[in-house]
Enzyme design. Structure first.
Site, PDB file in Angstrom:
ATOM      1  CG  ASN A   7       9.609   0.455   6.099  1.00 11.69           C
ATOM      2  OD1 ASN A   7       9.938  -0.691   6.421  1.00 11.69           O
ATOM      3  ND2 ASN A   7       8.849   0.724   5.045  1.00 11.69           N
ATOM      4  NE  ARG A  92       5.572  -1.815   6.083  1.00 15.61           N
ATOM      5  CZ  ARG A  92       6.003  -2.436   4.977  1.00 15.61           C
ATOM      6  NH1 ARG A  92       7.211  -2.209   4.532  1.00 15.61           N
ATOM      7  NH2 ARG A  92       5.225  -3.261   4.343  1.00 15.61           N
ATOM      8  CG  HIS A 181       0.719  -4.067   0.983  1.00 19.77           C
ATOM      9  ND1 HIS A 181       0.511  -4.673  -0.237  1.00 19.77           N
ATOM     10  CD2 HIS A 181       2.032  -3.804   1.060  1.00 19.77           C
ATOM     11  CE1 HIS A 181       1.666  -4.792  -0.873  1.00 19.77           C
ATOM     12  NE2 HIS A 181       2.616  -4.261  -0.100  1.00 19.77           N
ATOM     13  NE  ARG A 242       7.060  -9.528  -2.953  1.00 16.67           N
ATOM     14  CZ  ARG A 242       6.507  -8.679  -2.102  1.00 16.67           C
ATOM     15  NH1 ARG A 242       5.457  -9.028  -1.393  1.00 16.67           N
ATOM     16  NH2 ARG A 242       6.989  -7.459  -1.948  1.00 16.67           N
ATOM     17  CD  GLU A 385       2.572   1.450   3.093  1.00 16.07           C
ATOM     18  OE1 GLU A 385       3.139   1.871   2.070  1.00 16.07           O
ATOM     19  OE2 GLU A 385       2.602   0.269   3.442  1.00 16.07           O
TER      20      GLU A 385
END
Ligand code: AMP
Length: 398
Positions: A7, A92, A181, A242, A385
């Site tokens: 990732n 990813r 996601h 965010r 993940e």
């Protein structure tokens, strides 16, 4: 045979070597501060293997240099990746645009397409490409697979994915809701079906992925029908740094009245908003500490966070009509009983309740936190993940 999952972020690489069949992790680690100076005594690479941590100190020039150090640490901890007979490397990749909607075997053409999608994810896709190129150079004989964060949401219904702006402008610039996601929402919703002993096709679900980034999804019979993130991972829930949803009119207003340029606004909304913008801290544990000490700004940040979360839960309850499970996952969702209780407080009229003892139990496993016999099961399911990416990569190359 194992899968190496990579990732790559803009200045970091996280990785795991794991068995996709059992989920057993042989080694994992992280390269940090790529391309930046590293303070003396601070490791730039931390590598965990068989309960031991190996560190590398010294600046890491770029992603290729970072991966070379990682391969060296693997070898020192007894895993020679070039001789290990890896089944695949799973990458990813954040944005698949309209092009990629399933795990994809990486070729030169695929790398070019991922690079071309950088306009949609300028912080992420270029880093993903560099990670892929470096891994291909270091492991030339091993199949490499891209797993896209947007893929699970590729089939969103038109009404959910379309922004109400000039359709010609939207079409010319690829503007639609893509969602992110996706690997987590898909994995977690599958685990929910396992825990409930049902098939994913039988269940309508709301999944709340509450980490540093946060997103909600509505899933009907195993397929995503709505999600809170949009063209970029900025839309939707309040996140660590965010903003999530804001009036788009705020942007021209700031340009006119505060004289902010586009980069300053990007920075404001992505890195200095959300929990951090309201309270000064982006880590939820620090936020809870501030609230406990009576900090009113931290309290407001928390209240805004919960308000937005309940807004999406309400929207998805109506959208789905019948809901068979509501699930919390990721750092905050898995670890904060307070957030879970507040997100679902006073909803017994909708058949939704959280059992206080189950909610606060110290249990790391996927589990129910609603009372026995509750109309709508509420669950906590740890996301994974890396395992989902490893399984997708292994399945593709099989
Ligand atoms: P993630 O992005 O999934 O790694 O989640 C990171 C977020 O989870 C950070 O805001 C952490 O503060 C939060 N988190 C981790 N552990 C806890 C905990 N025990 N209680 C509350 N929040 C936590």
């Amino acid at each position: 045979m194992r899968v190496l999952v990579i990732n790559s972020g803009s200045s970091s690489i996280k990785y795991q070597l794991l068995d996709p069949d059992t989920g057993a992790v042989a080694a994992s680690g992280q390269v940090s501060r790529i391309g930046e100076p590293v303070a003396p005594g601070t490791p730039s690479v931390e590598h965990d293997s068989d309960g031991h941590t190996l560190e590398h100190h010294g600046a890491i020039k770029d992603h290729a240099a970072g991966l070379r150090v990682v391969f060296d640490l693997f070898a020192r901890s007894g895993h020679d990746l070039t001789a290990e007979g890896l089944r695949a490397v799973g990458h990813r990749v954040v944005h698949g645009g309209e092009v990629f909607y399933a795990p994809t075997l990486i070729t030169d053409a695929v790398v070019r397409s991922i690079d071309e999608l950088s306009a949609l994810a300028p912080l992420h896709n270029p880093a993903n490409v560099v990670g892929i190129e470096s891994a291909r150079a270091l492991l030339p004989g091993v199949p490499q697979v891209a797993v896209f964060d947007t893929a699970f949401f590729h089939g969103l219904p038109d009404a959910a994915k379309t922004y109400a702006i000039d359709a010609k402008v939207a079409a010319a610039h690829g503007i639609r809701r893509y969602g992110f996601h996706g690997t987590s929402h898909e994995y977690v919703s599958g685990r929910v079906a396992d825990v409930l002993g049902r098939k994913p096709e039988e269940l309508n679900q709301i999944v709340l992925h509450l980490g540093n980034g946060a997103s909600a999804s509505a899933i009907r019979a195993g397929r995503a029908v709505d999600t809170s993130m949009g063209l970029t991972p900025l839309e939707g829930l309040v996140m660590g740094t965010r903003s999530g949803d804001i009036d788009p009119g705020i942007i021209p207003h700031l340009m006119r009245t505060a004289g902010l340029g586009i980069d300053a606004i990007d920075d404001l909304l992505n890195r200095n908003s959300g929990i951090k913008g309201l309270s000064g801290v982006n880590d939820f544990r620090e936020l809870q500490g501030l609230i406990d000490s009576g900090d009113t700004a931290a309290r407001l940040a928390y209240d805004v966070y919960i308000h937005r979360l309940r807004h999406y839960i309400g929207a998805y309850l109506v959208e789905l009509g019948r809901v068979d499970a509501i699930t919390f996952t990721a750092g905050v969702g898995e670890n904060s009983p307070q957030v879970r209780a507040d997100a679902l407080a006073d909803l017994s009229g909708f058949g939704i309740t959280v059992d206080p003892d189950r909610n606060t139990a110290k249990d790391r496993a996927a589990r129910l936190i609603s009372p026995r016999g509750a109309q709508i099961p509420v669950l906590v399911v740890p996301t994974n993940e890396e395992l989902a990416i490893a399984r997708a990569a292994a399945a593709l190359v099989a």
